[in-house]
Design an enzyme around this catalytic site. Structure first.
Site, PDB file in Angstrom:
ATOM      1  N   ASP A  39     -11.308  -0.018   5.476  1.00  0.00           N
ATOM      2  CA  ASP A  39     -10.292  -1.072   5.617  1.00  0.00           C
ATOM      3  C   ASP A  39     -10.948  -2.304   6.235  1.00  0.00           C
ATOM      4  O   ASP A  39     -11.916  -2.188   7.001  1.00  0.00           O
ATOM      5  CB  ASP A  39      -9.154  -0.583   6.519  1.00  0.00           C
ATOM      6  CG  ASP A  39      -7.856  -1.368   6.294  1.00  0.00           C
ATOM      7  OD1 ASP A  39      -6.928  -0.811   5.674  1.00  0.00           O
ATOM      8  OD2 ASP A  39      -7.774  -2.540   6.740  1.00  0.00           O
ATOM      9  N   ASP A  65     -14.613  -5.144   3.600  1.00  0.00           N
ATOM     10  CA  ASP A  65     -13.824  -6.226   3.017  1.00  0.00           C
ATOM     11  C   ASP A  65     -14.027  -6.146   1.511  1.00  0.00           C
ATOM     12  O   ASP A  65     -15.119  -6.452   1.011  1.00  0.00           O
ATOM     13  CB  ASP A  65     -14.281  -7.584   3.559  1.00  0.00           C
ATOM     14  CG  ASP A  65     -13.456  -8.734   2.997  1.00  0.00           C
ATOM     15  OD1 ASP A  65     -12.645  -8.490   2.083  1.00  0.00           O
ATOM     16  OD2 ASP A  65     -13.623  -9.872   3.482  1.00  0.00           O
ATOM     17  N   VAL A  66     -12.995  -5.736   0.803  1.00  0.00           N
ATOM     18  CA  VAL A  66     -13.168  -5.525  -0.646  1.00  0.00           C
ATOM     19  C   VAL A  66     -13.438  -6.824  -1.393  1.00  0.00           C
ATOM     20  O   VAL A  66     -13.832  -6.799  -2.556  1.00  0.00           O
ATOM     21  CB  VAL A  66     -11.947  -4.797  -1.284  1.00  0.00           C
ATOM     22  CG1 VAL A  66     -11.735  -3.424  -0.681  1.00  0.00           C
ATOM     23  CG2 VAL A  66     -10.686  -5.650  -1.228  1.00  0.00           C
ATOM     24  N   TYR A 158       0.630 -12.073  -7.325  1.00  0.00           N
ATOM     25  CA  TYR A 158       0.720 -10.632  -7.041  1.00  0.00           C
ATOM     26  C   TYR A 158       1.020  -9.854  -8.316  1.00  0.00           C
ATOM     27  O   TYR A 158       0.318  -8.899  -8.666  1.00  0.00           O
ATOM     28  CB  TYR A 158       1.794 -10.378  -5.982  1.00  0.00           C
ATOM     29  CG  TYR A 158       1.914  -8.935  -5.581  1.00  0.00           C
ATOM     30  CD1 TYR A 158       0.995  -8.353  -4.701  1.00  0.00           C
ATOM     31  CD2 TYR A 158       2.927  -8.127  -6.088  1.00  0.00           C
ATOM     32  CE1 TYR A 158       1.097  -7.015  -4.339  1.00  0.00           C
ATOM     33  CE2 TYR A 158       3.040  -6.792  -5.721  1.00  0.00           C
ATOM     34  CZ  TYR A 158       2.128  -6.244  -4.847  1.00  0.00           C
ATOM     35  OH  TYR A 158       2.223  -4.929  -4.488  1.00  0.00           O
ATOM     36  N   LYS A 162      -1.374  -7.132 -10.446  1.00  0.00           N
ATOM     37  CA  LYS A 162      -0.993  -5.717 -10.583  1.00  0.00           C
ATOM     38  C   LYS A 162      -0.878  -5.320 -12.053  1.00  0.00           C
ATOM     39  O   LYS A 162      -1.241  -4.211 -12.434  1.00  0.00           O
ATOM     40  CB  LYS A 162       0.315  -5.453  -9.822  1.00  0.00           C
ATOM     41  CG  LYS A 162       0.175  -5.586  -8.310  1.00  0.00           C
ATOM     42  CD  LYS A 162      -0.833  -4.596  -7.736  1.00  0.00           C
ATOM     43  CE  LYS A 162      -0.862  -4.625  -6.216  1.00  0.00           C
ATOM     44  NZ  LYS A 162      -1.733  -3.595  -5.630  1.00  0.00           N
ATOM     45  N   THR A 193       7.449   0.016   4.172  1.00  0.00           N
ATOM     46  CA  THR A 193       6.289  -0.338   4.992  1.00  0.00           C
ATOM     47  C   THR A 193       6.498  -1.764   5.510  1.00  0.00           C
ATOM     48  O   THR A 193       7.330  -2.502   4.990  1.00  0.00           O
ATOM     49  CB  THR A 193       4.967  -0.289   4.184  1.00  0.00           C
ATOM     50  OG1 THR A 193       4.948  -1.368   3.236  1.00  0.00           O
ATOM     51  CG2 THR A 193       4.777   1.031   3.446  1.00  0.00           C
TER      52      THR A 193
HETATM   53  N1  LIG Z   1       4.894  -1.589   0.245  1.00  0.00           N
HETATM   54  C1  LIG Z   1       5.412  -1.739  -0.954  1.00  0.00           C
HETATM   55  O1  LIG Z   1       6.635  -1.890  -1.140  1.00  0.00           O
HETATM   56  C2  LIG Z   1       4.526  -1.725  -2.161  1.00  0.00           C
HETATM   57  C3  LIG Z   1       5.107  -1.758  -3.431  1.00  0.00           C
HETATM   58  C4  LIG Z   1       4.296  -1.747  -4.555  1.00  0.00           C
HETATM   59  C5  LIG Z   1       2.921  -1.687  -4.407  1.00  0.00           C
HETATM   60  N2  LIG Z   1       2.381  -1.652  -3.159  1.00  0.00           N
HETATM   61  C6  LIG Z   1       0.921  -1.614  -3.042  1.00  0.00           C
HETATM   62  O2  LIG Z   1       0.552  -0.534  -2.205  1.00  0.00           O
HETATM   63  C7  LIG Z   1      -0.647  -0.875  -1.509  1.00  0.00           C
HETATM   64  C8  LIG Z   1      -0.490  -0.668  -0.017  1.00  0.00           C
HETATM   65  O3  LIG Z   1       0.642  -1.329   0.462  1.00  0.00           O
HETATM   66  P1  LIG Z   1       1.166  -1.129   1.963  1.00  0.00           P
HETATM   67  O4  LIG Z   1       2.600  -1.425   1.968  1.00  0.00           O
HETATM   68  O5  LIG Z   1       0.654   0.171   2.509  1.00  0.00           O
HETATM   69  O6  LIG Z   1       0.429  -2.350   2.687  1.00  0.00           O
HETATM   70  P2  LIG Z   1      -0.475  -2.398   3.999  1.00  0.00           P
HETATM   71  O7  LIG Z   1      -0.582  -3.853   4.309  1.00  0.00           O
HETATM   72  O8  LIG Z   1       0.057  -1.485   5.048  1.00  0.00           O
HETATM   73  O9  LIG Z   1      -1.874  -1.831   3.500  1.00  0.00           O
HETATM   74  C9  LIG Z   1      -2.855  -2.632   2.908  1.00  0.00           C
HETATM   75  C10 LIG Z   1      -4.155  -2.392   3.641  1.00  0.00           C
HETATM   76  O10 LIG Z   1      -5.171  -3.114   2.963  1.00  0.00           O
HETATM   77  C11 LIG Z   1      -6.010  -3.680   3.952  1.00  0.00           C
HETATM   78  N3  LIG Z   1      -6.684  -4.846   3.378  1.00  0.00           N
HETATM   79  C12 LIG Z   1      -6.169  -6.075   3.112  1.00  0.00           C
HETATM   80  N4  LIG Z   1      -7.125  -6.878   2.638  1.00  0.00           N
HETATM   81  C13 LIG Z   1      -8.265  -6.142   2.584  1.00  0.00           C
HETATM   82  C14 LIG Z   1      -9.596  -6.425   2.188  1.00  0.00           C
HETATM   83  N5  LIG Z   1      -9.947  -7.633   1.755  1.00  0.00           N
HETATM   84  N6  LIG Z   1     -10.502  -5.426   2.259  1.00  0.00           N
HETATM   85  C15 LIG Z   1     -10.159  -4.199   2.717  1.00  0.00           C
HETATM   86  N7  LIG Z   1      -8.923  -3.884   3.125  1.00  0.00           N
HETATM   87  C16 LIG Z   1      -7.983  -4.852   3.055  1.00  0.00           C
HETATM   88  C17 LIG Z   1      -5.075  -4.063   5.089  1.00  0.00           C
HETATM   89  O11 LIG Z   1      -5.769  -4.207   6.325  1.00  0.00           O
HETATM   90  C18 LIG Z   1      -4.127  -2.893   5.085  1.00  0.00           C
HETATM   91  O12 LIG Z   1      -4.530  -1.870   5.966  1.00  0.00           O
HETATM   92  C19 LIG Z   1      -0.988  -2.307  -1.913  1.00  0.00           C
HETATM   93  O13 LIG Z   1      -1.884  -2.264  -3.001  1.00  0.00           O
HETATM   94  C20 LIG Z   1       0.353  -2.845  -2.380  1.00  0.00           C
HETATM   95  O14 LIG Z   1       0.221  -3.912  -3.297  1.00  0.00           O
HETATM   96  C21 LIG Z   1       3.140  -1.667  -2.035  1.00  0.00           C
END
Ligand SMILES: NC(=O)c1ccc[n+]([C@@H]2O[C@H](COP(=O)([O-])OP(=O)(O)OC[C@H]3O[C@@H](n4cnc5c(N)ncnc54)[C@H](O)[C@@H]3O)[C@@H](O)[C@H]2O)c1
Length: 265
Positions: A39, A65-66, A158, A162, A193
Site C-alpha cells: 500500500d 506506490d502503484v 473513475y 474501471k 467503506t
Molecule cells: N468502496 C466502494 O464502494 C467501491 C465500489 C466499487 C469499487 N471499489 C473499488 O474497490 C477498491 C478498494 O476500495 P476501498 O473502498 O477499500 O478504498 P480504500 O481507500 O479503503 O482502499 C484503497 C487503498 O489503496 C491505497 N492506494 C491509493 N493510492 C495508491 C497508490 N498510488 N499506490 C498504492 N496504494 C494506493 C490506499 O492507501 C488505500 O489503502 C478500489 O479499487 C475501488 O475503486 C470500491
C-alpha cells in the site's frame, strides 16, 4: 477433512492496507495464502499484516506506490523473494478522483486516475506473468466497479478507468489462458467503506441514502468482496476466466428499472 481454499498460494494485494484490500488480504491468509500486503501507506499495510500474523497467518507489509513503474516491478519481486513464488495478483489500489465533468476535471486528475486505476494493473500483470507461467498458472483479480459498466454523472475518470480495467482483464485472459493463468475482474457495488460513505457525512446516512439503490436494500460489506476474491483465486473458479464477477447487491439490475420508472412517470 476440508482443505483450505488457498493453501500454497502466494498473493500480492495492492491497496492491501485499505478496507476492501485489507479484507481480501486477511481472508486470503485465513484460507492458507501467504500475502504481500502492499500500500502507498506503509502504516496501513503493516496494520493488516500485523493482524494476519497475530492470527498465525503469513504476511509481509510493503510500501508501494502503484503510480511508480519501478514499484510495480519491485513489489512483484518482493513477493517472490518473501515467499518463493507468486500465484495470485489482486489489484485493489485506486486513486481518489474529484467529481466533475470533463470541463471541471483537471488533466492532472484524469491522468492520475488512469495511472493508478489502470496502468498500474498493466504493470503488475506484466511483471507477474513470468512468475505465474513458471508455476504453471495463476490467477489475476482486478477490482473494478459496477460504475465501470454504466455512464456515471460527473465521474468520467473513475468510471472510464474501471471500464477499461474490465477490458484489460479480458485481454489478459485471452493472451495467457494457454499458460494456465486466469484473469477475472470483480465489480463491487457501493460498499460500506470510508471511500464511498464519507461524502454522506456518516456511514449510517450513507446506508439510509444509498442502501435503497440496491435490490438487497443495503450497502455491501468489504468481507463480501473478500469472499468473491477467494472464489476467483481458488480452484473453485477453475473454469472461469475473462469474466466480471458483479457483487453489487442488484444495483445494476435495479438501476435499469429505476431509470425506466423515471421515464414513465
Ligand atoms: N468502496 C466502494 O464502494 C467501491 C465500489 C466499487 C469499487 N471499489 C473499488 O474497490 C477498491 C478498494 O476500495 P476501498 O473502498 O477499500 O478504498 P480504500 O481507500 O479503503 O482502499 C484503497 C487503498 O489503496 C491505497 N492506494 C491509493 N493510492 C495508491 C497508490 N498510488 N499506490 C498504492 N496504494 C494506493 C490506499 O492507501 C488505500 O489503502 C478500489 O479499487 C475501488 O475503486 C470500491
Amino acid at each position: 477433512m476440508k482443505s483450505l481454499a488457498l493453501e500454497g498460494c502466494v498473493a500480492l494485494v495492492t491497496g492491501g492496507g485499505g478496507e476492501i484490500g485489507g479484507a481480501i488480504a486477511r481472508r486470503f491468509a485465513m484460507e492458507g495464502a501467504s500475502v504481500l500486503v502492499a500500500d502507498i501507506s506503509l502504516a496501513k499495510a503493516q496494520l493488516v499484516a500485523g493482524d494476519i500474523e497475530r492470527a498465525c497467518g503469513r504476511a509481509v507489509a510493503r510500501a508501494m506506490d502503484v503510480a511508480v513503474p519501478e514499484d510495480c516491478a519491485e513489489s512483484v519481486e518482493a513477493a517472490v523473494a518473501a515467499f518463493g513464488k507468486l500465484t495470485t495478483l489482486v489489484n485493489v489500489a485506486a486513486a481518489v478522483t474529484p467529481n466533475g465533468n470533463v470541463e471541471e476535471l483537471s488533466l492532472e486528475d484524469w491522468t492520475k486516475a488512469l495511472t493508478v486505476n489502470l496502468t498500474a494493473s498493466f504493470l503488475t500483470a506484466k511483471h507477474a506473468m513470468p512468475h505465474m507461467r513458471a508455476n504453471g498458472g495463476g490467477s489475476i483479480i482486478n477490482i473494478a466497479s459496477q460504475l465501470g459498466q454504466i455512464g456515471v454523472m460527473r465521474r468520467p475518470a473513475y468510471s472510464t478507468t474501471k471500464a477499461a480495467l474490465i477490458q484489460l482483464t479480458k485481454c489478459l485472459a485471452v493472451d495467457y489462458a494457454r499458460d494456465g493463468i486466469r484473469a477475472n475482474s470483480l465489480s463491487p457495488g457501493s460498499i460500506n467503506t470510508e471511500r464511498s460513505t464519507s461524502s454522506w457525512g456518516s456511514r449510517e446516512e450513507a446506508q439510509r441514502m444509498r442502501g435503497p439503490a440496491h435490490l438487497l436494500g443495503r450497502l455491501g460489506e468489504a468481507d463480501e468482496m473478500a469472499a468473491g476474491a477467494v472464489f476467483l483465486a481458488s480452484d473453485e473458479s477453475s473454469f472461469m476466466t475473462g469474466a466480471d464477477l458483479l457483487l453489487d447487491g442488484g444495483y445494476l439490475a435495479f438501476k435499469g428499472e429505476m431509470a425506466l420508472a423515471s421515464v414513465r412517470s
